[in-house]
Design a protein around this motif. Sequence first.
Motif, mmCIF file in Angstrom:
data_model
loop_
_atom_site.group_PDB
_atom_site.id
_atom_site.type_symbol
_atom_site.label_atom_id
_atom_site.label_comp_id
_atom_site.label_asym_id
_atom_site.label_seq_id
_atom_site.Cartn_x
_atom_site.Cartn_y
_atom_site.Cartn_z
ATOM 1 N N ALA A 211 -70.341 46.554 20.820
ATOM 2 C CA ALA A 211 -69.743 47.672 20.380
ATOM 3 C C ALA A 211 -70.547 47.929 19.029
ATOM 4 C CB ALA A 211 -68.114 47.212 19.984
ATOM 5 N N GLY A 212 -70.757 46.909 17.875
ATOM 6 C CA GLY A 212 -70.868 46.802 16.296
ATOM 7 C C GLY A 212 -69.904 47.139 15.376
ATOM 8 N N VAL A 213 -68.497 46.798 16.151
ATOM 9 C CA VAL A 213 -67.427 46.893 15.414
ATOM 10 C C VAL A 213 -66.311 45.358 15.436
ATOM 11 C CG1 VAL A 213 -66.407 48.233 14.469
ATOM 12 C CG2 VAL A 213 -67.136 48.786 16.260
ATOM 13 N N PRO A 214 -66.298 44.883 13.971
ATOM 14 C CA PRO A 214 -65.445 43.821 14.228
ATOM 15 C C PRO A 214 -64.194 44.381 15.247
ATOM 16 C CG PRO A 214 -65.433 44.796 12.251
ATOM 17 C CD PRO A 214 -66.089 45.751 12.817
ATOM 18 N N ALA A 215 -63.303 43.457 16.299
ATOM 19 C CA ALA A 215 -62.590 43.516 16.358
ATOM 20 C C ALA A 215 -61.563 43.339 16.324
ATOM 21 C CB ALA A 215 -61.870 42.511 18.228
ATOM 22 N N ARG A 216 -60.285 43.348 16.140
ATOM 23 C CA ARG A 216 -58.840 43.367 15.476
ATOM 24 C C ARG A 216 -57.922 42.583 16.310
ATOM 25 N NH1 ARG A 216 -56.124 46.300 10.920
ATOM 26 N NH2 ARG A 216 -54.668 46.494 12.421
ATOM 27 N N VAL A 217 -57.016 41.546 15.795
ATOM 28 C CA VAL A 217 -57.187 41.026 16.611
ATOM 29 C C VAL A 217 -55.535 40.005 16.361
ATOM 30 C CG1 VAL A 217 -57.287 38.475 18.327
ATOM 31 C CG2 VAL A 217 -58.665 40.192 17.896
ATOM 32 N N HIS A 218 -55.052 39.900 17.287
ATOM 33 C CA HIS A 218 -53.468 38.958 17.409
ATOM 34 C C HIS A 218 -53.366 37.812 17.963
ATOM 35 C CE1 HIS A 218 -51.894 42.915 15.896
ATOM 36 N NE2 HIS A 218 -52.181 43.190 15.838
ATOM 37 N N LEU A 219 -52.746 36.386 17.455
ATOM 38 C CA LEU A 219 -52.673 35.258 17.828
ATOM 39 C C LEU A 219 -51.736 35.616 18.701
ATOM 40 C CD1 LEU A 219 -55.497 33.640 15.444
ATOM 41 C CD2 LEU A 219 -55.863 34.542 17.859
ATOM 42 N N LYS A 220 -51.607 35.456 19.922
ATOM 43 C CA LYS A 220 -49.814 34.652 20.100
ATOM 44 C C LYS A 220 -49.923 33.615 20.771
ATOM 45 C CE LYS A 220 -47.024 36.817 23.537
ATOM 46 N NZ LYS A 220 -46.827 37.540 24.412
ATOM 47 N N ILE A 221 -48.700 32.801 19.886
ATOM 48 C CA ILE A 221 -48.454 31.170 20.629
ATOM 49 C C ILE A 221 -47.332 31.674 21.250
ATOM 50 C CG2 ILE A 221 -46.976 31.459 18.371
ATOM 51 C CD1 ILE A 221 -48.132 28.223 19.106
ATOM 52 N N ASP A 222 -47.136 31.180 22.900
ATOM 53 C CA ASP A 222 -45.522 30.543 23.354
ATOM 54 C C ASP A 222 -45.139 29.723 22.575
ATOM 55 O OD1 ASP A 222 -44.293 30.137 24.518
ATOM 56 O OD2 ASP A 222 -45.769 29.133 26.361
ATOM 57 N N SER A 223 -43.707 30.212 21.651
ATOM 58 C CA SER A 223 -42.741 29.296 21.758
ATOM 59 C C SER A 223 -42.219 28.938 22.033
ATOM 60 C CB SER A 223 -42.815 30.321 19.977
ATOM 61 O OG SER A 223 -42.138 31.378 20.399
ATOM 62 N N GLY A 224 -42.291 29.249 23.221
ATOM 63 C CA GLY A 224 -41.095 28.878 24.427
ATOM 64 C C GLY A 224 -40.934 30.138 25.390
ATOM 65 N N LEU A 225 -41.353 31.031 25.410
ATOM 66 C CA LEU A 225 -40.988 31.588 27.028
ATOM 67 C C LEU A 225 -41.699 31.379 28.276
ATOM 68 C CD1 LEU A 225 -40.544 34.185 28.166
ATOM 69 C CD2 LEU A 225 -42.374 35.568 26.649
ATOM 70 N N GLY A 226 -43.164 30.481 27.635
ATOM 71 C CA GLY A 226 -42.765 29.532 28.813
ATOM 72 C C GLY A 226 -43.889 30.859 29.656
ATOM 73 N N ARG A 227 -45.077 31.870 29.152
ATOM 74 C CA ARG A 227 -45.071 32.541 29.780
ATOM 75 C C ARG A 227 -47.373 33.360 29.644
ATOM 76 N NH1 ARG A 227 -42.203 38.707 30.010
ATOM 77 N NH2 ARG A 227 -43.402 39.026 28.824
ATOM 78 N N ALA A 228 -46.794 34.550 28.603
ATOM 79 C CA ALA A 228 -48.268 34.131 27.899
ATOM 80 C C ALA A 228 -48.313 34.305 26.494
ATOM 81 C CB ALA A 228 -48.856 36.154 27.571
ATOM 82 N N GLY A 229 -49.574 33.146 25.701
ATOM 83 C CA GLY A 229 -49.518 32.395 24.439
ATOM 84 C C GLY A 229 -49.783 31.858 24.305
ATOM 85 N N THR A 230 -50.585 30.998 24.059
ATOM 86 C CA THR A 230 -51.523 29.230 23.666
ATOM 87 C C THR A 230 -50.332 28.344 23.508
ATOM 88 O OG1 THR A 230 -52.903 30.769 22.385
ATOM 89 C CG2 THR A 230 -53.051 28.107 22.041
#
Length: 394
Positions: free
Chosen positions: A123-142
């Motif tokens: 795209a030639g533009v930097p992406a804006r990224v939110h890093l997601k942690i699985d703090s305990g939900l057990g669904r999305a996130g690292t």
Amino acid sequence: MANSEPTRGRAEARIDLTAIRENTARMRERAPSAALMAVVKADGYGHGMVPAARAALAGGATWLGTAFISEGLRLRQAGITARILSWLAVPGDDWAAAIQAAIDLSANAVWAIEEIAAAAAQAGVPARVHLKIDSGLGRAGTTPQEWPRVVDAALKAQADGLLQVVGLWSHFACADEPGHPSITRQLATFREAVEYAERAGVRPEVRHIANSPATLTLPEAHLDLIRAGITIYGLSPAPELGTARELGLRPAMTLAARLALVKRVPPGHGVSYGHRYVTDRNTTLALVPVGYADGVPRAAGDRCEVLLAGQRRAIRGRVAMDQFVVELGDDDAACGEEVLLFGPGDFGEPTADDWARALDTIAYEIVTRVGPRVPRVYLGAPQAEQASGIEVSR
Ligand SMILES: *Cc1c(COP(=O)(O)O)cnc(C)c1O
């Protein structure tokens, strides 16, 4: 906002945009130190994504949240310039289109960072990224175990000019059950993950974990940004937290229909498929032309009520694909007369919360499933000059 304009067609979902604007303002007051992201995924919880987004922006939201990139792109196509975060993607999604449209993206894993970085290069533009942690939900996130690898991969791509880590975030499992032991555990895990990332060199614009219930019950979770969904539509996240009225919220959706038929039947008359209901006297039945294809749960048969001819009336027998039956007893109603399935309760109609309770589900499911065959009719208008939100600048 009066909901008294009669239904014109066979059914409609009337959406009170003033209510959405004011509910958003109420939620802003609940978390005055945080910015507010109005969550408008799933067609604005069934209310219509773009009108709901504009009303929420007029009420003080400065961010919009969607699950999917396609939803974020639709907001941009409508001319909305507020910050948008779209958080759920699969390999091969159109990350480049999202980056070009200045949509913030969430990364759950190293593969996602790699795909985002490749798309940003394209795209030639930097992406804006939110890093997601699985703090305990057990669904999305690292997982916390994988978090250092994800942070490192993101920082490398950032050093290469391909992305900027603008957010660190997580999501609660049990915020609707105040005092649940998972809540403090998740907050602690999230804080550790933020500290780790910041020590490694991440400088986030926003740290965010609070959904509607956490916004209402857990001020220490407000952080920089709250993500409010169900409450901006005027529904309670959980009956235990209070009714919508007790929370100062006003339900924005009224689901209305017009009777297609009214008829007198004798005792012993079976009603709808399977004859699960059989009349026990001379009675009047009214036919409501909406069914499970419109989002009225099939399970509502013999369990939910509607407002008709000034009173709550029971749904009798099975809800069919396009229609269901309501019993009037010895009362009368005219063919074409309006029926309210649910709404804010102004006229004594049930609320979506009442339907949810009767069906052993949550109001989220009741409003999001109202289908595309039901036209949305909008009442009230956001203040136009505020409706497109802040300008996104890079
Ligand atoms: C849907 C969603 C929300 C909004 O939750 P509400 O309980 O409706 O406020 C917030 N964050 C994420 C990640 C979601 O998926």
